[in-house]
Design a protein around this motif. Structure first.
Motif, PDB file in Angstrom:
ATOM      1  N   VAL A 236     -32.265  56.108  -8.500  1.00 56.00           N
ATOM      2  CA  VAL A 236     -31.610  56.959  -7.505  1.00 56.00           C
ATOM      3  C   VAL A 236     -32.328  58.302  -7.413  1.00 56.00           C
ATOM      4  N   ARG A 237     -32.680  58.839  -8.582  1.00 58.41           N
ATOM      5  CA  ARG A 237     -33.364  60.123  -8.616  1.00 58.41           C
ATOM      6  C   ARG A 237     -34.692  60.045  -7.866  1.00 58.41           C
ATOM      7  N   ALA A 238     -35.428  58.987  -8.133  1.00 56.63           N
ATOM      8  CA  ALA A 238     -36.739  58.854  -7.492  1.00 56.63           C
ATOM      9  C   ALA A 238     -36.607  58.839  -5.976  1.00 56.63           C
ATOM     10  N   ARG A 239     -35.643  58.080  -5.483  1.00 53.01           N
ATOM     11  CA  ARG A 239     -35.496  57.983  -4.024  1.00 53.01           C
ATOM     12  C   ARG A 239     -34.953  59.283  -3.425  1.00 53.01           C
ATOM     13  N   ALA A 240     -34.045  59.922  -4.174  1.00 54.77           N
ATOM     14  CA  ALA A 240     -33.490  61.184  -3.675  1.00 54.77           C
ATOM     15  C   ALA A 240     -34.587  62.251  -3.578  1.00 54.77           C
ATOM     16  N   ILE A 241     -35.454  62.294  -4.575  1.00 49.18           N
ATOM     17  CA  ILE A 241     -36.534  63.292  -4.556  1.00 49.18           C
ATOM     18  C   ILE A 241     -37.461  63.051  -3.370  1.00 49.18           C
ATOM     19  N   VAL A 242     -37.805  61.785  -3.168  1.00 44.60           N
ATOM     20  CA  VAL A 242     -38.680  61.471  -2.040  1.00 44.60           C
ATOM     21  C   VAL A 242     -38.039  61.906  -0.724  1.00 44.60           C
ATOM     22  N   ALA A 243     -36.734  61.628  -0.607  1.00 47.92           N
ATOM     23  CA  ALA A 243     -36.036  61.988   0.632  1.00 47.92           C
ATOM     24  C   ALA A 243     -35.988  63.509   0.800  1.00 47.92           C
ATOM     25  N   MET A 244     -35.733  64.232  -0.304  1.00 47.22           N
ATOM     26  CA  MET A 244     -35.641  65.688  -0.206  1.00 47.22           C
ATOM     27  C   MET A 244     -36.995  66.295   0.154  1.00 47.22           C
ATOM     28  N   MET A 245     -38.050  65.754  -0.457  1.00 43.51           N
ATOM     29  CA  MET A 245     -39.369  66.304  -0.141  1.00 43.51           C
ATOM     30  C   MET A 245     -39.749  66.022   1.304  1.00 43.51           C
ATOM     31  N   ALA A 246     -39.324  64.856   1.811  1.00 48.55           N
ATOM     32  CA  ALA A 246     -39.600  64.556   3.221  1.00 48.55           C
ATOM     33  C   ALA A 246     -38.884  65.572   4.109  1.00 48.55           C
ATOM     34  N   MET A 247     -37.643  65.890   3.734  1.00 46.02           N
ATOM     35  CA  MET A 247     -36.877  66.858   4.514  1.00 46.02           C
ATOM     36  C   MET A 247     -37.527  68.242   4.445  1.00 46.02           C
TER      37      MET A 247
END
Length: 590
Positions: A236-247
Motif C-alpha cells: 500500500v505504501r509503495a502505491r501511495a507514494i507513487v500516486a503522491m509523487m505523480a500528483m
RNA sequence: GGCUCCGUAGCUCAGUUGGAUAGAGCAGCCGCCUUCUAAGCGGCAGGUCGCAGGUUCGAGUCCUGCCGGAGUCGCCA
C-alpha cells in the motif's frame, strides 16, 4: 557581449602597466576593483573605482591616487571607442562611450536573440540544485511554492550564466510519515470496498487519497482487507507514494517546474532490499573517527519531559563548524533524517558534484550547519554546500490572512492558487521578493490586472513591443522585420535620450545575469525586467506628445527600421529575462 | 538562554557584494486618452537607513554591543 567585462579587462591592463612602472609588489591582487554603471546617469556610461581601491599601493610606491587615476583615465581616453574618460569625485574614473558601442550591443541583442546575455561555459563545472523536496504525503501547499519557484529560477539563472545544472528532488519516502500515509490510504481502500470509515486523528484525512484507495481496490479486490498490517503496509505504501509523487509532479508542472532527477531516500536505506547506503556511509565515517558512540548534554531552553540521557551514535559535526554533535540512530534503531541525508549528499558528491545548492524553508535554518559539516567531512572539504533559505509565505486574501490548518477544509493547496491566479503571477510575485525576506501573498492583489501588479506591467511592455511591430507591418508591408534584417538597420539614427536609455539598459543585461547568478538571487532579474519595462513604457509615452519620437514613422522608412530594431531587441531581452523567471512573454495581452 | 535571518518613506520592498546627492511601487495631491492597447505616462510631497560605538579616503552595506520581530534548539521531515 558584456561591455563591463570588456572594460574590466582593459582597466586591468592599464593598472598592471602602472603597477609595473611603479614597482608594486608582484603578488598584489589587481582584480579587486569594479566597473559599474554609475548611479547618476550624468556621470557617463561606465565608472570604475580602481584608483581608490589601490590608493594605498600608489602611495606606498611613492606615487599617489591622483596620478594613478589620471594614468588610468588617459589610457582609457586613448581607446577608439571611448568618448571621454576622466577622474571625478573622490577618485572615480567616469567613462563616456562612443555611440557605436551601444549600436553594437543592439546588433548583438538582435543577432543572438534568446542567447544574448548568456555567459560562456563556466570553468566552475557542474552544479546540483535541490529544491522542493516536499514529503510525498499529499498535495503541495503554497508554502512549498516559494522554494519551488525560487529553486527553478535559480537553476535557470545558473544555466544561463554558463553552469551545467542538474535539478533534483529528494523524495522523503522512508520515514514514519509515509507509513502514516499508507495507513490513511488503507482506510480509503476499505472505504472503496464499501465500508464506511472515519479517519482518526493523526492520519491524513484529505480526499486526495480516495482515488488511491479505489485503485488499490481495483488491483487487490478484498485480498488485503483482512490481512495484518505487516502484510499490507509495504504494497500500500509503495502505491501511495507513487500516486503522491505523480500528483506532486503535476502540481509542479502547473508551475512549469520539471526536475531532472528524483532521488529516493528509501532506496538509500536499503529498506526494500537494496544495498544500505546509509549504513555504509556511517560505517565509513566511523572508520575515519568522525562517527562515535557518546552522550549529548540535554537541550538548552525549554526543558523537555521526555529527555532521556543515553548513549547514541553521533556524527562529530563540531569538528566541521557545528555547535553540537548530531545523532544518527534513533532510539527505535532506525536512521535519523540526518543520517539518510548524509548518505544522500554523499551520493551527490559521488556523482561528481562539487557545487551543491539546497533550497529549504526557513524553518530548517537550524539544520544548515550540520549539513554543511557533513558535506565538508564527506568530501574532504572539496565540495561546497550552499543552502538558500526561503522565508515562509503568508497567504492573504484582500489584506486578511488566510488561515491554514492541517485539517483538510482550511488547507489551501498550490494547485488551487495556481488555478485561481495563474502560474505567471505566482512565479513573478514570489520572485520579486528576496528569498530571505518574508512574503505576503495576497490572492486578491495577485490576480488583479492593474498597475498594482508588476507581472502584467512587464508582460504588457513585451506585448506592447509586439503591438508596435504589428503596426509597422501595416504601415510598411514590405519591411523585413526579422531580427537578422533589423540588425542591419542604420542605428546611428537612434539619438534620442529615451532610445539611448533603452540601449544602456540592454547593455547591462549580461552583467545583471552574472551578478544575480553569483549572488544566487534571481529576484534581481525580476527587478531588472521591471526597470527595462519602465524605460520602454516611458519612452513609448513620449511619442504621445512628440509624434516625431514614435517608433513607426510613416514618412521615414529607414528611421522606422532602426527604431523597430530597438523595439525588437527590447522585446527579446524582456522575453529572456521573463524566461529566466519561468514567466511567459505574451505577444498580446487580450 | 544559544544559533540563523530580518529592521530603509504612512504601507510593501529594492539598494549593483564598501562608493558620488539612499531609490521604486502602492496610498495622498496635481496633470495626460480624436494616441503605435490608459493593464500606460509625467509631476508634487514624503527619510535621525532600529539605537550606540568601531573599522577607513568613504558605511544602508563590514565588526561589536544593545532594542524590536520571525524561525529554530537530541530521537519529525
Amino acid at each position: 557581449m558584456n561591455i563591463f567585462e570588456d572594460f574590466q579587462a582593459r582597466v586591468g591592463v592599464a593598472l598592471r602597466a602602472f603597477a609595473a612602472a611603479g614597482g608594486w609588489p608582484a603578488d598584489l591582487d589587481l582584480s579587486r576593483f569594479a566597473v559599474e554603471p554609475p548611479r547618476e546617469a550624468a556621470h557617463g556610461d561606465l565608472s570604475t573605482n580602481a584608483a581608490m581601491i589601490y590608493a594605498r599601493e600608489a602611495n606606498a610606491a611613492g606615487s599617489n591616487p591622483r596620478a594613478l587615476a589620471d594614468a588610468l583615465a588617459a589610457a582609457l581616453a586613448a581607446m577608439p571607442d571611448v568618448e571621454t574618460a576622466a577622474a571625478a569625485g573622490p577618485g572615480f574614473i567616469n567613462i563616456r562611450l562612443k555611440p557605436e558601442v551601444y549600436r553594437n550591443v543592439l546588433v548583438a541583442a538582435l543577432k543572438q536573440g534568446a542567447d544574448f546575455g548568456r555567459a560562456g561555459k563556466s570553468a566552475e563545472g557542474k552544479v546540483n540544485v535541490e529544491y522542493v523536496s516536499a514529503n510525498p504525503t499529499g498535495p503541495m501547499h503554497v508554502g512549498h511554492a516559494r522554494g519551488a519557484v525560487f529553486g527553478d529560477a535559480l537553476a535557470n539563472l545558473l544555466a544561463f550564466a554558463g553552469r551545467e545544472v542538474t535539478r533534483e528532488y529528494y523524495v522523503n519516502d522512508a520515514g514514519a510519515q509515509v507509513d502514516v500515509l499508507a495507513r490513511s490510504a488503507f482506510l480509503r481502500y476499505r472505504e472503496a470496498l464499501g465500508e464506511s470509515v472515519s479517519i482518526p486523528e493523526g492520519l491524513y484525512p484529505g480526499d486526495y487519497l480516495k482515488p488511491v484507495g479505489a485503485a488499490l481496490a481495483r488491483e487487490f479486490g478484498d485480498a488485503l482487507r483482512d490481512q495484518p498490517e505487516a502484510e499490507w503496509l509495504a504494497p500500500v505504501r509503495a502505491r501511495a507514494i507513487v500516486a503522491m509523487m505523480a500528483m506532486i509532479r503535476e502540481d509542479l508542472a502547473a508551475l512549469n517546474i520539471v526536475h531532472e532527477v528524483f532521488s529516493s531516500e528509501r532506496a538509500l536505506t536499503g529498506a526494500d532490499g537494496g544495498p544500505d547506503w546509509v549504513g555504509a556511509t556511517i560505517a565509513d565515517l566511523r572508520e575515519r573517527g568522525i562517527v562515535y558512540v557518546g552522550r549529548l548534554p540535554p537541550p538548552k531552553g525549554q526543558p523537555s519531559d521526555d529527555w532521556e540521557d543515553r548513549e547514541q551514535t553521533l556524527f562529530r559535526t563540531t569538528d566541521f563548524g557545528d555547535d553540537i554533535d548530531r545523532p544518527l540512530i534513533k532510539s527505535d534503531g532506525g536512521y535519523t533524517y540526518f543520517a539518510s541525508d548524509i548518505a544522500y549528499h554523499k551520493s551527490k558528491i559521488d556523482r561528481g558534484f562539487r557545487a551543491l545548492i539546497d533550497v529549504w524553508g526557513a524553518d530548517h535554518g537550524g539544520y544548515v550547519k550540520r549539513m554543511q559539516a557533513a558535506v565538508a567531512a564527506l568530501s574532504g572539504g572539496e565540495a561546497k554546500l550552499d543552502v538558500r533559505l526561503c522565508q515562509l509565505v503568508r497567504l492573504m486574501r484582500a489584506g486578511e490572512p488566510v488561515k491554514m490548518s492541517k485539517r483538510s477544509g482550511d488547507f489551501v493547496t498550490l494547485r488551487e492558487v495556481v488555478d485561481e491566479v495563474g502560474a505567471d503571477p505566482v512565479r513573478f510575485i514570489m520572485l520579486m521578493r528576496k528569498n530571505d525576506a518574508p512574503l505576503d501573498f495576497d490572492l486578491a492583489k495577485v490576480i488583479e490586472q492593474s498597475q498594482d501588479n508588476p507581472v502584467f506591467y512587464v508582460q504588457y511592455a513585451h506585448a506592447r513591443c509586439h503591438s508596435v511591430m504589428r503596426q509597422a507591418r501595416i504601415a510598411f508591408p514590405s519591411l523585413d522585420l526579422e531580427p537578422a534584417a533589423l540588425a542591419r538597420a542604420d542605428f546611428r539614427l537612434l539619438a534620442d535620450e529615451g532610445e539611448r536609455g533603452l540601449m544602456r539598459a540592454m547593455a547591462n543585461f549580461p552583467r545583471v545575469v552574472i551578478q544575480a547568478a553569483e549572488a544566487r538571487e534571481p529576484h534581481r532579474i525580476a527587478f531588472y525586467a521591471h526597470d527595462l519595462a519602465t524605460l520602454f513604457h516611458s519612452h513609448w509615452n513620449r511619442g504621445k506628445d512628440a509624434s516625431h519620437l514614435r517608433f513607426v514613422n510613416e514618412i521615414n522608412a529607414s528611421l522606422t527600421n532602426a527604431r523597430l530594431g530597438l523595439v525588437a531587441a527590447t522585446a527579446s531581452v524582456l522575453a529572456s529575462a521573463l524566461s529566466l523567471l519561468g514567466v511567459n512573454a505574451p505577444a498580446e495581452m487580450r
